[in-house]
Design a protein around this motif. Structure first.
Motif, PDB file in Angstrom:
ATOM      1  N   THR A 174       0.865  -1.164   0.000  1.00  0.00           N
ATOM      2  CA  THR A 174       0.000   0.000   0.000  1.00  0.00           C
ATOM      3  C   THR A 174       0.909   1.223   0.000  1.00  0.00           C
ATOM      4  N   LEU A 175       0.657   2.109  -0.917  1.00  0.00           N
ATOM      5  CA  LEU A 175       1.470   3.306  -1.042  1.00  0.00           C
ATOM      6  C   LEU A 175       0.570   4.518  -0.851  1.00  0.00           C
ATOM      7  N   THR A 176       0.943   5.346   0.068  1.00  0.00           N
ATOM      8  CA  THR A 176       0.234   6.601   0.263  1.00  0.00           C
ATOM      9  C   THR A 176       1.049   7.677  -0.430  1.00  0.00           C
ATOM     10  N   ALA A 177       0.417   8.386  -1.344  1.00  0.00           N
ATOM     11  CA  ALA A 177       1.124   9.424  -2.089  1.00  0.00           C
ATOM     12  C   ALA A 177       0.269  10.676  -2.129  1.00  0.00           C
ATOM     13  N   ASN A 178       0.939  11.789  -2.135  1.00  0.00           N
ATOM     14  CA  ASN A 178       0.250  13.068  -2.229  1.00  0.00           C
ATOM     15  C   ASN A 178       0.356  13.596  -3.650  1.00  0.00           C
ATOM     16  N   VAL A 179      -0.785  13.933  -4.223  1.00  0.00           N
ATOM     17  CA  VAL A 179      -0.799  14.621  -5.508  1.00  0.00           C
ATOM     18  C   VAL A 179      -0.720  16.106  -5.169  1.00  0.00           C
ATOM     19  N   ILE A 180       0.289  16.755  -5.717  1.00  0.00           N
ATOM     20  CA  ILE A 180       0.515  18.167  -5.409  1.00  0.00           C
ATOM     21  C   ILE A 180       0.011  19.021  -6.564  1.00  0.00           C
TER      22      ILE A 180
ATOM     23  N   ILE B 101      -0.695  22.706 -12.618  1.00  0.00           N
ATOM     24  CA  ILE B 101      -0.384  21.297 -12.859  1.00  0.00           C
ATOM     25  C   ILE B 101      -0.534  20.478 -11.578  1.00  0.00           C
ATOM     26  N   HIS B 102      -0.616  19.162 -11.769  1.00  0.00           N
ATOM     27  CA  HIS B 102      -0.542  18.192 -10.677  1.00  0.00           C
ATOM     28  C   HIS B 102       0.744  17.410 -10.843  1.00  0.00           C
ATOM     29  N   THR B 103       1.399  17.057  -9.744  1.00  0.00           N
ATOM     30  CA  THR B 103       2.575  16.187  -9.798  1.00  0.00           C
ATOM     31  C   THR B 103       2.461  15.127  -8.711  1.00  0.00           C
ATOM     32  N   ILE B 104       3.045  13.976  -8.993  1.00  0.00           N
ATOM     33  CA  ILE B 104       3.126  12.895  -8.014  1.00  0.00           C
ATOM     34  C   ILE B 104       4.470  12.214  -8.210  1.00  0.00           C
ATOM     35  N   THR B 105       5.127  11.869  -7.118  1.00  0.00           N
ATOM     36  CA  THR B 105       6.401  11.161  -7.165  1.00  0.00           C
ATOM     37  C   THR B 105       6.179   9.778  -6.577  1.00  0.00           C
ATOM     38  N   MET B 106       6.568   8.742  -7.347  1.00  0.00           N
ATOM     39  CA  MET B 106       6.334   7.361  -6.930  1.00  0.00           C
ATOM     40  C   MET B 106       7.614   6.541  -7.055  1.00  0.00           C
ATOM     41  N   PRO B 107       7.745   5.493  -6.235  1.00  0.00           N
ATOM     42  CA  PRO B 107       8.905   4.616  -6.360  1.00  0.00           C
ATOM     43  C   PRO B 107       8.785   3.773  -7.630  1.00  0.00           C
ATOM     44  N   THR B 108       9.927   3.444  -8.246  1.00  0.00           N
ATOM     45  CA  THR B 108       9.898   2.657  -9.482  1.00  0.00           C
ATOM     46  C   THR B 108      10.066   1.165  -9.250  1.00  0.00           C
ATOM     47  N   ASN B 109      10.572   0.773  -8.075  1.00  0.00           N
ATOM     48  CA  ASN B 109      10.798  -0.643  -7.820  1.00  0.00           C
ATOM     49  C   ASN B 109      10.075  -1.080  -6.552  1.00  0.00           C
TER      50      ASN B 109
END
Length: 95
Positions: A11-17, A60-68
């Protein structure tokens, strides 16, 4: 024989900025030194929804996510990917 990795469920919690784009426009060479000039390596950031260039001043919206997913989030080997898109995509330009 290659090792088959088990499926990863996380489960990944991410913020869309939401922000105003700044620093996305090409402003030309920023150095007289060829090794520091970004003219050859610069590429525009494209909206992941409409494939149009993102320009300074657009919302704009941005989100940073892990790739692995197999690496822990705090792992030194983890790499990150940023996705950017317009809040409202501009109308496509007619040719």
């Amino acid at each position: 024989m290659s090792e088959i990795l088990p499926p990863v469920v996380r489960t990944l919690t991410a913020n869309v900025i939401e922000k105003t784009a700044e620093g996305y426009d090409f402003t030309g060479c920023d150095s007289r030194s060829a090794s520091h000039c970004n003219c050859e390596s610069w590429t525009p950031v494209l909206c992941s929804l409409c494939d149009q260039e993102i320009a300074d001043g657009q919302l704009i919206h941005t989100i940073t996510m892990p790739t692995n997913p197999y690496f822990d989030m705090l792992s030194m080997d983890q790499e990150w990917e940023e996705t950017t898109w317009h809040v409202e995509c501009p109308e496509p330009e007619e040719s």
